[in-house]
Design a protein around this motif. Sequence first.
Motif, PDB file in Angstrom:
ATOM      1  N   ILE A  50       0.867  -1.172   0.000  1.00 54.66           N
ATOM      2  CA  ILE A  50       0.000   0.000   0.000  1.00 54.66           C
ATOM      3  C   ILE A  50       0.910   1.229   0.000  1.00 54.66           C
ATOM      4  N   ALA A  51       0.508   2.267  -0.731  1.00 48.94           N
ATOM      5  CA  ALA A  51       1.403   3.398  -0.944  1.00 48.94           C
ATOM      6  C   ALA A  51       0.631   4.708  -0.897  1.00 48.94           C
ATOM      7  N   SER A  52       1.354   5.768  -0.574  1.00 47.22           N
ATOM      8  CA  SER A  52       0.729   7.091  -0.536  1.00 47.22           C
ATOM      9  C   SER A  52       1.770   8.155  -0.837  1.00 47.22           C
ATOM     10  N   GLU A  53       1.296   9.282  -1.334  1.00 47.49           N
ATOM     11  CA  GLU A  53       2.117  10.476  -1.531  1.00 47.49           C
ATOM     12  C   GLU A  53       1.354  11.686  -1.015  1.00 47.49           C
ATOM     13  N   ILE A  54       2.064  12.588  -0.369  1.00 46.23           N
ATOM     14  CA  ILE A  54       1.476  13.846   0.063  1.00 46.23           C
ATOM     15  C   ILE A  54       2.423  14.958  -0.376  1.00 46.23           C
ATOM     16  N   GLY A  55       1.844  16.014  -0.932  1.00 50.80           N
ATOM     17  CA  GLY A  55       2.710  17.046  -1.483  1.00 50.80           C
ATOM     18  C   GLY A  55       2.115  18.435  -1.394  1.00 50.80           C
ATOM     19  N   SER A  56       2.963  19.416  -1.611  1.00 55.28           N
ATOM     20  CA  SER A  56       2.574  20.821  -1.658  1.00 55.28           C
ATOM     21  C   SER A  56       3.260  21.462  -2.853  1.00 55.28           C
ATOM     22  N   LEU A  57       2.517  22.293  -3.580  1.00 56.10           N
ATOM     23  CA  LEU A  57       3.070  22.837  -4.819  1.00 56.10           C
ATOM     24  C   LEU A  57       2.748  24.319  -4.962  1.00 56.10           C
ATOM     25  N   ASP A  58       3.725  25.067  -5.438  1.00 61.86           N
ATOM     26  CA  ASP A  58       3.564  26.481  -5.809  1.00 61.86           C
ATOM     27  C   ASP A  58       4.136  26.622  -7.214  1.00 61.86           C
ATOM     28  N   LYS A  59       3.299  26.958  -8.181  1.00 61.79           N
ATOM     29  CA  LYS A  59       3.758  26.980  -9.564  1.00 61.79           C
ATOM     30  C   LYS A  59       3.212  28.196 -10.296  1.00 61.79           C
ATOM     31  N   TYR A  60       4.096  28.906 -10.959  1.00 60.43           N
ATOM     32  CA  TYR A  60       3.725  30.021 -11.822  1.00 60.43           C
ATOM     33  C   TYR A  60       3.564  29.494 -13.243  1.00 60.43           C
ATOM     34  N   VAL A  61       2.403  29.764 -13.837  1.00 60.58           N
ATOM     35  CA  VAL A  61       2.102  29.267 -15.187  1.00 60.58           C
ATOM     36  C   VAL A  61       1.899  30.465 -16.107  1.00 60.58           C
ATOM     37  N   GLU A  62       2.671  30.503 -17.189  1.00 62.31           N
ATOM     38  CA  GLU A  62       2.552  31.575 -18.176  1.00 62.31           C
ATOM     39  C   GLU A  62       1.969  30.995 -19.457  1.00 62.31           C
ATOM     40  N   ASP A  63       0.740  31.394 -19.775  1.00 60.34           N
ATOM     41  CA  ASP A  63       0.038  30.896 -20.956  1.00 60.34           C
ATOM     42  C   ASP A  63      -0.043  32.015 -21.997  1.00 60.34           C
ATOM     43  N   GLU A  64      -0.580  31.697 -23.152  1.00 63.85           N
ATOM     44  CA  GLU A  64      -0.669  32.684 -24.226  1.00 63.85           C
ATOM     45  C   GLU A  64      -1.561  33.858 -23.846  1.00 63.85           C
ATOM     46  N   ASN A  65      -2.653  33.574 -23.159  1.00 60.26           N
ATOM     47  CA  ASN A  65      -3.621  34.628 -22.841  1.00 60.26           C
ATOM     48  C   ASN A  65      -3.759  34.923 -21.358  1.00 60.26           C
ATOM     49  N   VAL A  66      -3.149  34.112 -20.510  1.00 56.95           N
ATOM     50  CA  VAL A  66      -3.311  34.311 -19.076  1.00 56.95           C
ATOM     51  C   VAL A  66      -2.069  33.839 -18.336  1.00 56.95           C
ATOM     52  N   ASN A  67      -1.697  34.582 -17.311  1.00 59.41           N
ATOM     53  CA  ASN A  67      -0.614  34.206 -16.414  1.00 59.41           C
ATOM     54  C   ASN A  67      -1.194  34.050 -15.007  1.00 59.41           C
ATOM     55  N   PHE A  68      -0.900  32.942 -14.367  1.00 63.46           N
ATOM     56  CA  PHE A  68      -1.472  32.713 -13.047  1.00 63.46           C
ATOM     57  C   PHE A  68      -0.529  31.876 -12.189  1.00 63.46           C
ATOM     58  N   THR A  69      -0.804  31.880 -10.894  1.00 61.77           N
ATOM     59  CA  THR A  69      -0.041  31.099  -9.933  1.00 61.77           C
ATOM     60  C   THR A  69      -0.978  30.111  -9.249  1.00 61.77           C
ATOM     61  N   SER A  70      -0.591  28.855  -9.257  1.00 63.41           N
ATOM     62  CA  SER A  70      -1.389  27.796  -8.634  1.00 63.41           C
ATOM     63  C   SER A  70      -0.657  27.290  -7.395  1.00 63.41           C
ATOM     64  N   THR A  71      -1.328  27.306  -6.255  1.00 63.98           N
ATOM     65  CA  THR A  71      -0.743  26.816  -5.005  1.00 63.98           C
ATOM     66  C   THR A  71      -1.742  25.882  -4.329  1.00 63.98           C
ATOM     67  N   GLY A  72      -1.227  24.833  -3.715  1.00 60.27           N
ATOM     68  CA  GLY A  72      -2.133  23.920  -3.020  1.00 60.27           C
ATOM     69  C   GLY A  72      -1.441  22.668  -2.529  1.00 60.27           C
ATOM     70  N   ASP A  73      -2.224  21.821  -1.891  1.00 59.73           N
ATOM     71  CA  ASP A  73      -1.749  20.558  -1.336  1.00 59.73           C
ATOM     72  C   ASP A  73      -2.529  19.406  -1.963  1.00 59.73           C
ATOM     73  N   TYR A  74      -1.926  18.238  -1.952  1.00 60.38           N
ATOM     74  CA  TYR A  74      -2.601  17.064  -2.499  1.00 60.38           C
ATOM     75  C   TYR A  74      -2.206  15.814  -1.722  1.00 60.38           C
ATOM     76  N   LEU A  75      -3.078  14.808  -1.815  1.00 55.36           N
ATOM     77  CA  LEU A  75      -2.867  13.525  -1.153  1.00 55.36           C
ATOM     78  C   LEU A  75      -3.255  12.420  -2.112  1.00 55.36           C
ATOM     79  N   LYS A  76      -2.407  11.397  -2.216  1.00 58.09           N
ATOM     80  CA  LYS A  76      -2.671  10.240  -3.068  1.00 58.09           C
ATOM     81  C   LYS A  76      -2.536   8.972  -2.229  1.00 58.09           C
ATOM     82  N   PHE A  77      -3.442   8.021  -2.472  1.00 57.94           N
ATOM     83  CA  PHE A  77      -3.413   6.773  -1.710  1.00 57.94           C
ATOM     84  C   PHE A  77      -3.812   5.619  -2.620  1.00 57.94           C
ATOM     85  N   GLY A  78      -3.061   4.508  -2.555  1.00 56.50           N
ATOM     86  CA  GLY A  78      -3.381   3.362  -3.393  1.00 56.50           C
ATOM     87  C   GLY A  78      -2.453   2.195  -3.139  1.00 56.50           C
TER      88      GLY A  78
END
Length: 246
Positions: free
Chosen positions: A80-108
């Motif tokens: 059984i396995a799991s991952e827990i993480g936190s991410l801060d990412k700046y994304v530059e797109d053709e029409n929009v620039n934004f920053t995505s921040t958050g936490d996630y949990l995976k289990f399986g």
Amino acid sequence: LMRKKQIYIFIFSLFTINFIVGQQTENKENDSIVVKKKLINIDKLSIGVDLYRPIYSSINDDDLSYELITSLRIFENFSIASEIGSLDKYVEDENVNFTSTGDYLKFGFDYNLFNNWTGMDNSIYLGMRFATSSFNNRINSYTIRNPDSYWSNNVLDSYETINHSNQNANWIELLVGIKVETIKNIYLGISVRLNRLISNTTPNNFNNLYIPGFNKVTDDNSWGSGFNYTLTYSLPLKFNKKASIK
């Protein structure tokens, strides 16, 4: 006299058979090893980190991103396995620039397909995860286009910053990976993942283009992909005796 002889022979035969049977039972018990197998055999706990995320976030001047990994082997080839993480990412797109921040949990779980030689503990495995993420998207700037304009359809860009908070998403991951023991109980590994988005809350005026843990999201496709490059340490757990002699 004949009857007495028969009685003596019968008694002697009983003693002889009893002795022979006793010797065979004793030899069988002394010469055989009885292996006791349990339905669940917890024998190894692995703890590690993804090496890619903190390096990538440092190079791109984002806040520190990380992913912690754990797995517990409960059968010979099943963990059984799991991952827990936190991410801060700046994304530059053709029409929009934004920053995505958050936490996630995976289990399986992971299932090892590799048949190790004696003394080896490597793995080529298949796995599945259920994952959930809670995140915020901050729109830094965007461009609105006018389709009726002949020469240029740019109308206005760099609108004020917009925050979309308390977003969440759920998805399933299918993965294939390799893990190799480089030093005693220390492993390097890599896994490739195919993600299928199940649910995704979006604000009224903006679609989530990036979900921490899931990665890039597109309007017309609920599939995504990802990978990790891991360094793990395995702690052997000596809870069960492998064999006993009766």
